[in-house]
Design a protein around this motif. Structure first.
Motif, mmCIF file in Angstrom:
data_model
loop_
_atom_site.group_PDB
_atom_site.id
_atom_site.type_symbol
_atom_site.label_atom_id
_atom_site.label_comp_id
_atom_site.label_asym_id
_atom_site.label_seq_id
_atom_site.Cartn_x
_atom_site.Cartn_y
_atom_site.Cartn_z
ATOM 1 N N PRO A 33 37.692 -11.082 49.590
ATOM 2 C CA PRO A 33 37.871 -9.793 50.250
ATOM 3 C C PRO A 33 37.258 -8.635 49.476
ATOM 4 C CG PRO A 33 39.911 -10.477 49.208
ATOM 5 C CD PRO A 33 38.952 -11.613 49.044
ATOM 6 N N THR A 34 36.924 -8.873 48.197
ATOM 7 C CA THR A 34 36.314 -7.832 47.374
ATOM 8 C C THR A 34 34.802 -7.851 47.575
ATOM 9 O OG1 THR A 34 38.068 -8.121 45.731
ATOM 10 C CG2 THR A 34 36.088 -6.920 45.042
ATOM 11 N N ALA A 35 34.244 -6.745 48.023
ATOM 12 C CA ALA A 35 32.822 -6.704 48.360
ATOM 13 C C ALA A 35 31.942 -7.069 47.178
ATOM 14 C CB ALA A 35 32.458 -5.316 48.891
ATOM 15 N N SER A 36 32.319 -6.636 45.972
ATOM 16 C CA SER A 36 31.481 -6.901 44.801
ATOM 17 C C SER A 36 31.506 -8.366 44.389
ATOM 18 C CB SER A 36 31.938 -6.030 43.629
ATOM 19 O OG SER A 36 33.277 -6.332 43.278
ATOM 20 N N LEU A 37 32.527 -9.127 44.840
ATOM 21 C CA LEU A 37 32.637 -10.534 44.483
ATOM 22 C C LEU A 37 32.254 -11.467 45.618
ATOM 23 C CD1 LEU A 37 36.028 -10.518 42.531
ATOM 24 C CD2 LEU A 37 33.714 -10.335 41.598
ATOM 25 N N ASN A 38 32.162 -10.939 46.838
ATOM 26 C CA ASN A 38 31.866 -11.776 47.995
ATOM 27 C C ASN A 38 30.470 -12.383 47.879
ATOM 28 O OD1 ASN A 38 30.721 -12.047 50.996
ATOM 29 N ND2 ASN A 38 32.941 -12.337 50.999
ATOM 30 N N ALA A 39 30.367 -13.678 48.187
ATOM 31 C CA ALA A 39 29.082 -14.364 48.085
ATOM 32 C C ALA A 39 29.041 -15.522 49.060
ATOM 33 C CB ALA A 39 28.845 -14.869 46.660
ATOM 34 N N SER A 40 27.842 -15.856 49.529
ATOM 35 C CA SER A 40 27.610 -17.032 50.361
ATOM 36 C C SER A 40 26.163 -17.464 50.173
ATOM 37 C CB SER A 40 27.889 -16.732 51.841
ATOM 38 O OG SER A 40 27.004 -15.739 52.323
ATOM 39 N N ASN A 41 25.909 -18.737 50.454
ATOM 40 C CA ASN A 41 24.559 -19.265 50.282
ATOM 41 C C ASN A 41 24.432 -20.531 51.122
ATOM 42 O OD1 ASN A 41 21.953 -19.392 49.379
ATOM 43 N ND2 ASN A 41 22.455 -20.020 47.289
ATOM 44 N N SER A 42 23.219 -20.906 51.431
ATOM 45 C CA SER A 42 22.964 -22.109 52.207
ATOM 46 C C SER A 42 21.550 -22.594 51.938
ATOM 47 C CB SER A 42 23.167 -21.855 53.704
ATOM 48 O OG SER A 42 22.233 -20.884 54.177
ATOM 49 N N GLY A 43 21.281 -23.836 52.276
ATOM 50 C CA GLY A 43 19.948 -24.386 52.109
ATOM 51 C C GLY A 43 19.962 -25.895 52.076
ATOM 52 N N TRP A 44 18.766 -26.480 52.098
ATOM 53 C CA TRP A 44 18.596 -27.930 52.063
ATOM 54 C C TRP A 44 18.449 -28.417 50.627
ATOM 55 C CZ3 TRP A 44 19.138 -31.198 56.095
ATOM 56 C CH2 TRP A 44 19.114 -30.649 57.373
ATOM 57 N N VAL A 45 19.013 -29.579 50.342
ATOM 58 C CA VAL A 45 18.890 -30.231 49.040
ATOM 59 C C VAL A 45 18.392 -31.659 49.284
ATOM 60 C CG1 VAL A 45 20.054 -30.933 46.932
ATOM 61 C CG2 VAL A 45 20.770 -28.844 48.106
ATOM 62 N N VAL A 46 17.360 -32.074 48.542
ATOM 63 C CA VAL A 46 16.763 -33.395 48.710
ATOM 64 C C VAL A 46 16.694 -34.083 47.348
ATOM 65 C CG1 VAL A 46 14.752 -34.712 49.481
ATOM 66 C CG2 VAL A 46 15.371 -32.586 50.655
#
Length: 853
Positions: free
Chosen positions: A703-716
């Motif tokens: 909920p803290t904007a400075s700590l919020n994070a997300s990521n995505s992608g392919w791993v092979v």
């Protein structure tokens, strides 16, 4: 108290049921499959019975689907027959009185006949283990058959037979794991399965507190020479503990329960490590002993890293640059005493005592340049850090198993005690712009992780095509961490209490009571369904030993219901199709819980969170395998969703210090596919490999904007191996592994690769039996080092870390066996405690932080 009451109920109900085994199959139950041409449907039927188990003499594994014919001694003709199941078991029932022999035959094995068996009215004969010896002529003609079994697919697991890979000699378990399909091992030795590090690692179906403390440390202590196989269980049944959200990895070590006295010696020397192992076994009649020890020394292990991180506060940017050279050395020891005794033909007792020790020391010269507020001029400092990582682990197991007259009916009572004592300290000398020591600081962290377990399992067939399993288990864990901080001024100043970090300690007790039921059904149309559910209730009692009273930890008790179902279908042409669903949970391990503040690198501080709760994961899997002439292929699709996941939370200060801890704020989704196979190019040359790919989505939902994070992608990731058998005992094998860029919550890590090439010469005695071998293997020998980069980004900081890995190695290995053996000793299938439920923090500390210490 609630979990103790629950476990008492489980134990009582299990024992009462086991003491009153159900009656035999009801009228009309489908008999065991008979061999065509051996049974006369109009012949009279009796009530005699013969049962047993078929075993391979060289591997001690069950021989599946072999033909067992019942030969009438007077006529010499077969009168009945059957085949062995996937566990090597067989049963001939409704036999009329008479004298018979069993004749066993299977492709690749010598035919075998038993002694004369006399059947009278109501006779029930258990012939025990019928050991089959490979047909030497057949093996010479189809030598590649042995190679093709380096990777096997079982009904509920994938098996990598490490003892058939000569490039493993002289290495450790981490090197072996890199060759197993669906697994990845990073440069710190942390294991992931299909992109998740939430994997439970077992040793011979048993847990160990050294694994609970650190998977990477445990893998370094297990020599590759002693690993027989690695089993990957992606969809565990209800019988397994609910923990290990991605699955279970079971490392099977080599065992010797043969008749007689034997002594095996394994040794190796190389430019980065040496090893020596001695293992002795003695068996006479119903009793057997084993005693072994293995030592390994790693040396000449150097490293180098560069780290740049920027902190943002409004319009002010602070930059920190670090460089370090490191040297590491490790000593490992592993010693085990084993005992087994056949109390009666249907009862056995086994016990083992294992002690493992680690002595790891690292030194690091860390230089830091600090640019406050984006200024061109910098403040520089240097730290010479010495790190100790010491541990000692004791595992004690005592297990009792009883079988009944009915095939596959069994009761087992399993117990285990395991304790790991660990020392993880560092001491740093501080320098300013000169070579004069300006001060010192130190962190002492003594901890232990202890588990006591009792488990009761019972299984019985309901009909010839149905089986019921149920049981109960209690796990009682104690975790203790005592941490202290000291500082001093000048090169000779006495240490005193650090005023900024008070001493403290953590007492953490976790008790788990579990019960399960599992049902297996096999239809005439070759469908197999295994469904079950498991309930676990967890009670946690934790508190701080603080100089400031009143610091308590309030974690409520919780219960979890975890269902599972596995469905498989056998098709024509050797094809199989399987679909599975299961729910798993992951409790945090000591690395996540330990609140000790590790500041060996003051710009990257880490500490655990004792308030963490378990993760919950749902898994779905679809897989198929097929044989096409000389090619074996396996395909699988999977989806995994994790809620309440434990994620790293990084924050930064104005002076550029990044602090890492953990919270239950994450959500993960992985969708992917695995493809692997073997192909025989020439009679003695085989090539195999595979590709694993998945799409990963990670968010911490902060909920803290400075700590919020997300990521995505392919791993092979991909792996390739080749195996060539030559004349006169010579063999050549090669292996290569490559992992592409991996996705992390706040960034990415570049890919890396490994390759090995080995050659081995086997020496045989006058009878053609292998007595010893000499091998030479090289790892990453074409380059002195390679580079890995990790980049993390958030609204408040950026971090770029470059590690230079020096792992070019060559090793010479030697093994020799003395002693006399025979293969006619009945061997019982041993069972043991299997705790697979704690999330280890090996892969979650952040590889770049570990290497900066």
């Amino acid at each position: 108290m609630k979990n103790l009451i629950l476990f008492s109920i489980i134990c009582c109900s299990t024992l009462s049921y086991a003491q009153q085994p159900p009656a035999g199959p009801p009228p009309g139950a489908r008999p065991a499959p008979a061999i065509p041409g051996t049974v006369n449907p109009d012949a009279p039927r009796g009530n005699g019975k013969i049962t047993g188990v078929l075993t391979d003499s060289t591997t001690n594994k069950p021989v599946e689907f072999a033909t067992i014919a019942l030969i009438n001694v007077q006529t010499g003709k077969p009168v009945d027959g059957t085949t062995s199941d996937e566990k090597g078991k067989f049963a001939l029932t409704k036999l009329v009185p008479g004298e018979y022999r069993l004749q066993v035959s299977f492709l690749g094995y010598q035919n075998k006949e038993t002694r004369v068996l006399k059947i009278e009215r109501g006779t029930d004969i258990n012939v025990g283990n019928v050991v089959l010896s490979p047909d030497v002529k057949t093996l010479q003609e189809v030598n590649v058959v042995g190679q093709a079994q380096m990777i096997e697919e079982k009904v509920d697991r994938l098996v990598y037979n490490a003892d058939k890979d000569v490039t493993n000699k002289g290495g450790d378990a981490a090197e072996v794991m890199r060759k197993v399909p669906m697994l990845s091992v990073d440069l710190d030795g942390n294991v992931s399965l299909r992109g998740s590090t939430n994997v439970r690692v077992l040793i011979n179906n048993k847990p160990s507190t050294i694994v609970a403390a650190s998977v990477s440390d445990a893998l370094k202590q297990i020599p590759a020479d002693m690993i027989k196989s690695v089993e990957v269980i992606t969809s565990p049944s209800a019988k397994y503990d609910a923990e290990g959200s991605a699955g279970i990895i079971n490392i099977i070590t080599k065992k010797n329960t043969l008749q007689g006295l034997t002594l095996n010696m394994d040794a190796g020397v190389g430019n980065r490590g040496s090893n020596l192992g001695l293992n002795g076994n003695y068996r006479a009649g119903k009793m057997g002993f084993s005693l072994g020890g293995f030592g390994r020394a790693n040396y000449n292990m150097k490293g180098k890293f560069e780290n740049t991180q920027r902190s943002f506060f409004g319009d002010v940017t602070t930059e920190t640059r670090q460089m370090a050279d490191s040297k590491n050395q490790f000593l490992f020891g592993n010693y085990q005493l084993g005992f087994d005794y056949d109390i009666a033909k249907n009862q056995s007792l086994t016990a083992s005592l294992r002690y493992g020790a680690q002595n790891g020391k690292s030194s690091q010269n860390l230089a830091t340049a600090f640019f406050p507020g984006g200024l061109v001029s910098s403040e520089t400092s240097r730290r010479d850090v010495d790190i100790k990582n010491l541990s000692g682990t004791v595992d004690l197991n005592v297990d009792y198993t009883r079988t009944f007259k009915k095939p596959q009916q069994e009761l087992s009572i399993l117990t285990q005690f395991s304790r790991n004592n660990r020392t993880n300290d560092y001491e740093a000398e501080l320098f300013g712009n000169t070579a004069i020591i300006t001060g010192r600081d130190r962190n002492d962290n003594l901890s232990y992780n202890q588990e006591s377990t009792i488990q009761i399992d019972y299984q019985t067939p309901i009909k010839t095509n149905q089986q019921l399993e149920f049981g109960g288990k209690g796990i009682f864990r104690q975790v203790d961490s005592d941490y202290k901080y000291f500082v001093s001024t000048g090169p000779d100043g006495a240490y005193g209490q650090d005023p900024l970090r008070p001493n403290n300690g953590l007492d953490y007790n976790q008790n788990v009571a579990g019960t399960y039921v599992s049902y297996t059904y096999t239809s005439k149309s070759k469908y197999t369904i295994k469904a079950g559910t498991r309930y676990e209730y967890t009670v946690i009692d934790a508190n701080f030993r603080s100089e400031t009273p009143g610091q308590t930890i309030d974690i409520p008790s919780y219960g979890n219901l975890v269902p599972s179902i596995n469905i498989s279908k056998a098709l024509k042409g050797g094809k199989t199709v399987k679909v599975a669903y299961n729910r798993r949970l992951q409790r945090p391990g000591i690395q996540f819980l330990n609140p000790n503040v590790n500041a060996s690198n003051p710009q990257n501080i880490t500490f655990g969170n004792p308030y963490l709760e378990p993760e919950l994961t749902d898994n779905v899997e679809l897989s198929s395998s097929v044989f096409i002439k000389k090619t074996y292929l396996n395909f699988s699709l999977f989806a995994r969703r994790t809620d309440n996941s434990i994620e790293s939370v990084r924050s930064t200060t104005q002076d550029g210090v990044i602090t890492t801890t953990y919270q239950n704020i994450g959500h993960k989704e992985n969708y992917g596919a695995n493809v692997f196979g073997n192909i025989t190019l020439l009679p003695k040359w085989q090539v195999g490999g595979g590709v694993d790919t998945y799409y990963s989505y990670i968010t911490n939902n902060s909920p803290t904007a400075s700590l919020n994070a997300s990521n995505s992608g392919w791993v092979v990731t991909g792996r390739l191996f080749t195996n060539l058998s030559l004349k006169n005992g010579w063999g050549v094998q090669g292996f290569g592994f490559m992992q592409g860029r991996s996705v992390q919550l706040q960034g990415y890590q570049s890919g890396f690769g490994f390759y090995t090439l080995g050659v081995k010469k086997d020496f045989k005695d006058s009878k053609g039996q292998t007595k010893g071998s000499l091998g030479l293997a090289g790892e990453n020998f074409l380059a002195n080092r390679f580079k890995m980069q990790t980049q993390l980004t958030s609204p408040t900081f950026q971090q770029t870390n470059i590690n230079y890995i020096y792992n070019r190695g060559v090793r010479l290995t030697f093994s020799y066996r003395i002693g006399k053996m025979s293969f006619d000793q009945p061997q019982r299938r041993k069972k043991s405690v299997n705790n697979d439920d704690v999330k280890d923090g090996g892969g979650q500390q952040g590889g770049e932080n570990n290497r900066q210490r």
